[in-house]
Scaffold this motif. Structure first.
Motif, PDB file in Angstrom:
ATOM      1  N   VAL A  17       0.872  -1.184   0.000  1.00 15.04           N
ATOM      2  CA  VAL A  17       0.000   0.000   0.000  1.00 15.04           C
ATOM      3  C   VAL A  17       0.904   1.228   0.000  1.00 15.04           C
ATOM      4  O   VAL A  17       1.574   1.505   1.005  1.00 15.04           O
ATOM      5  CB  VAL A  17      -0.930  -0.001   1.227  1.00 15.04           C
ATOM      6  CG1 VAL A  17      -1.826   1.237   1.212  1.00 15.04           C
ATOM      7  CG2 VAL A  17      -1.755  -1.269   1.281  1.00 15.04           C
ATOM      8  N   TYR A  18       0.969   1.937  -1.113  1.00 12.68           N
ATOM      9  CA  TYR A  18       1.808   3.136  -1.223  1.00 12.68           C
ATOM     10  C   TYR A  18       0.993   4.352  -0.766  1.00 12.68           C
ATOM     11  O   TYR A  18      -0.144   4.560  -1.225  1.00 12.68           O
ATOM     12  CB  TYR A  18       2.303   3.315  -2.656  1.00 12.68           C
ATOM     13  CG  TYR A  18       3.232   2.190  -3.072  1.00 12.68           C
ATOM     14  CD1 TYR A  18       4.517   2.110  -2.564  1.00 12.68           C
ATOM     15  CD2 TYR A  18       2.801   1.203  -3.963  1.00 12.68           C
ATOM     16  CE1 TYR A  18       5.361   1.072  -2.924  1.00 12.68           C
ATOM     17  CE2 TYR A  18       3.639   0.159  -4.333  1.00 12.68           C
ATOM     18  CZ  TYR A  18       4.913   0.101  -3.809  1.00 12.68           C
ATOM     19  OH  TYR A  18       5.745  -0.928  -4.152  1.00 12.68           O
ATOM     20  N   LEU A  19       1.615   5.136   0.105  1.00 16.07           N
ATOM     21  CA  LEU A  19       0.875   6.228   0.750  1.00 16.07           C
ATOM     22  C   LEU A  19       1.099   7.556   0.026  1.00 16.07           C
ATOM     23  O   LEU A  19       2.099   7.747  -0.678  1.00 16.07           O
ATOM     24  CB  LEU A  19       1.319   6.342   2.210  1.00 16.07           C
ATOM     25  CG  LEU A  19       1.168   5.026   3.011  1.00 16.07           C
ATOM     26  CD1 LEU A  19       1.656   5.226   4.439  1.00 16.07           C
ATOM     27  CD2 LEU A  19      -0.278   4.557   2.998  1.00 16.07           C
ATOM     28  N   ASP A  20       0.147   8.428   0.250  1.00 14.82           N
ATOM     29  CA  ASP A  20       0.163   9.743  -0.391  1.00 14.82           C
ATOM     30  C   ASP A  20       1.334  10.588   0.150  1.00 14.82           C
ATOM     31  O   ASP A  20       1.813  10.382   1.276  1.00 14.82           O
ATOM     32  CB  ASP A  20      -1.172  10.444  -0.101  1.00 14.82           C
ATOM     33  CG  ASP A  20      -1.387  11.632  -0.984  1.00 14.82           C
ATOM     34  OD1 ASP A  20      -1.895  11.461  -2.095  1.00 14.82           O
ATOM     35  OD2 ASP A  20      -0.987  12.752  -0.549  1.00 14.82           O
ATOM     36  N   SER A  21       1.775  11.564  -0.654  1.00 13.91           N
ATOM     37  CA  SER A  21       2.898  12.429  -0.245  1.00 13.91           C
ATOM     38  C   SER A  21       2.538  13.281   0.973  1.00 13.91           C
ATOM     39  O   SER A  21       3.412  13.766   1.697  1.00 13.91           O
ATOM     40  CB  SER A  21       3.311  13.321  -1.419  1.00 13.91           C
ATOM     41  OG  SER A  21       2.204  14.082  -1.860  1.00 13.91           O
ATOM     42  N   ARG A  22       1.256  13.470   1.242  1.00 11.69           N
ATOM     43  CA  ARG A  22       0.830  14.274   2.402  1.00 11.69           C
ATOM     44  C   ARG A  22       0.880  13.474   3.702  1.00 11.69           C
ATOM     45  O   ARG A  22       0.688  14.013   4.787  1.00 11.69           O
ATOM     46  CB  ARG A  22      -0.611  14.752   2.190  1.00 11.69           C
ATOM     47  CG  ARG A  22      -0.788  15.696   1.008  1.00 11.69           C
ATOM     48  CD  ARG A  22      -2.249  15.933   0.759  1.00 11.69           C
ATOM     49  NE  ARG A  22      -2.902  14.718   0.305  1.00 11.69           N
ATOM     50  CZ  ARG A  22      -4.168  14.411   0.552  1.00 11.69           C
ATOM     51  NH1 ARG A  22      -4.905  15.226   1.275  1.00 11.69           N
ATOM     52  NH2 ARG A  22      -4.688  13.304   0.107  1.00 11.69           N
ATOM     53  N   PHE A  23       1.128  12.140   3.561  1.00  9.28           N
ATOM     54  CA  PHE A  23       1.089  11.288   4.759  1.00  9.28           C
ATOM     55  C   PHE A  23       2.254  11.614   5.697  1.00  9.28           C
ATOM     56  O   PHE A  23       3.396  11.801   5.262  1.00  9.28           O
ATOM     57  CB  PHE A  23       1.159   9.816   4.342  1.00  9.28           C
ATOM     58  CG  PHE A  23       1.215   8.863   5.504  1.00  9.28           C
ATOM     59  CD1 PHE A  23       0.055   8.505   6.175  1.00  9.28           C
ATOM     60  CD2 PHE A  23       2.433   8.342   5.945  1.00  9.28           C
ATOM     61  CE1 PHE A  23       0.107   7.632   7.255  1.00  9.28           C
ATOM     62  CE2 PHE A  23       2.491   7.469   7.014  1.00  9.28           C
ATOM     63  CZ  PHE A  23       1.324   7.114   7.670  1.00  9.28           C
ATOM     64  N   ASP A  24       1.941  11.633   6.978  1.00  2.64           N
ATOM     65  CA  ASP A  24       2.950  11.835   8.010  1.00  2.64           C
ATOM     66  C   ASP A  24       2.908  10.632   8.960  1.00  2.64           C
ATOM     67  O   ASP A  24       1.820  10.116   9.257  1.00  2.64           O
ATOM     68  CB  ASP A  24       2.620  13.120   8.798  1.00  2.64           C
ATOM     69  CG  ASP A  24       3.690  13.429   9.817  1.00  2.64           C
ATOM     70  OD1 ASP A  24       4.707  14.039   9.456  1.00  2.64           O
ATOM     71  OD2 ASP A  24       3.517  12.990  10.989  1.00  2.64           O
ATOM     72  N   PRO A  25       4.077  10.116   9.401  1.00  2.00           N
ATOM     73  CA  PRO A  25       4.073   8.946  10.298  1.00  2.00           C
ATOM     74  C   PRO A  25       3.159   9.099  11.509  1.00  2.00           C
ATOM     75  O   PRO A  25       2.719   8.097  12.088  1.00  2.00           O
ATOM     76  CB  PRO A  25       5.550   8.828  10.699  1.00  2.00           C
ATOM     77  CG  PRO A  25       6.298   9.378   9.526  1.00  2.00           C
ATOM     78  CD  PRO A  25       5.453  10.495   9.004  1.00  2.00           C
TER      79      PRO A  25
END
Length: 291
Positions: free
Chosen positions: A58-66
């Motif tokens: 599952v590749y996450l969006d660039s806006r994702f933060d840990p």
């Protein structure tokens, strides 16, 4: 019963050529059916093993933060169908890629920023069909912070299309060859009956029952069907032993290959079907002749 077996054996010997042609026809038909069954069994096992505990990235969006990970994992858990999940940060992904590339890591030293996205590796529960896997992937892809899901949909989708096309072609060809075998078996019995017409008429005149007259023909048909099935499976086994060792030696060093012969259940079904085919051809022929 012993008398009928001896009588059938004598009839087969007296019409040797016709019986050999019939047995060979049944053997070739059974061989074709067995080849398709062998392919379907092995292909189905591969698909089943893939569906059991299949993995997806599952590749996450660039806006994702840990910091959003706990919330996202809860959303994934609410969807169901996911056995486990492992978060892979973009830095971990880059380290993995460097290790996999080995000595060809000069390219990475020129990178100013890490281009890889955060990702979550998930293990799915066992599914019985590709459509269920696809439906779960679409649900995951619809989540807010998910950019895409990779689960081998490209090659697997193409493989399934080819597999289904091959299956339909196999059904059509198997039906055609079995019909041909049935027709030849019925025709052989008809010719054998006409060759012994005088004998049959004498038996009727002395009071022989229809069952007494028909039984040797039925035994002959059963024998033809069983022997044809046995020959077909024998030819398939010889071909399998020859080809499987070559495939394993040539391809085994590149990909995992596990080709197995037909199961005992499948062999039982094949031999029963071929025996029934011989009997049914005889039944149809006698039903038309002895009206």
């Amino acid at each position: 019963m012993k008398r009928f077996l001896i009588k059938a054996y004598a009839d087969i010997r007296s019409n040797r050529f016709l019986n050999v042609i019939t047995i060979m026809t049944i053997a070739l038909s059974i061989l074709l059916v067995s080849v398709f069954m062998l392919f379907f069994e092995n292909a189905s096992r591969v698909l089943e093993s893939w569906n059991q505990g299949g993995r997806a990235m599952v590749y996450l969006d660039s806006r994702f933060d840990p910091g959003m990970l706990i919330g996202l994992e809860k959303q994934l858990g609410d969807l169901g169908g996911i056995e486990s999940s492992t978060f892979i940060s973009k830095s971990q992904a880059l380290e993995r890629l460097k290790q996999e590339m080995g000595s060809k890591t000069g390219f990475f030293s020129s990178l100013k920023t890490n281009p890889l996205p955060h990702a979550i590796e998930i293990t799915m529960v066992s599914y019985s069909s590709f459509d269920q896997v696809k439906a779960l992937a679409e649900k995951i892809e619809a989540l807010d912070m998910v950019a895409s899901v990779e689960y081998g949909q490209g090659w697997l989708g193409r493989f399934l299309k080819i597999f289904n096309l091959f299956k339909m072609t196999g059904y059509a060809m198997c039906s055609l060859f079995l019909l041909i075998a049935l027709f030849i078996t019925a025709n052989t019995v008809r010719l054998a009956f006409y060759a012994r017409r005088t004998e049959v008429e004498i038996m009727r005149l002395v009071g022989a029952t229809e069952g007494f007259i028909k039984t040797p023909f039925y035994v002959e048909g059963l024998f033809q069907g069983f022997l044809g099935g046995l020959m077909g499976v024998g030819i398939l086994l010889a071909g399998y032993m020859t080809l499987s060792s070559g495939i394993t030696q040539n391809i085994g060093s590149y990909v995992y290959v596990d080709i197995r012969f037909l199961s005992w259940q499948a062999l039982g079904v094949i031999l029963f079907s071929s025996t029934f085919l011989g009997w049914f051809g005889c039944f149809l022929s006698l039903k038309q002749i002895l009206k």
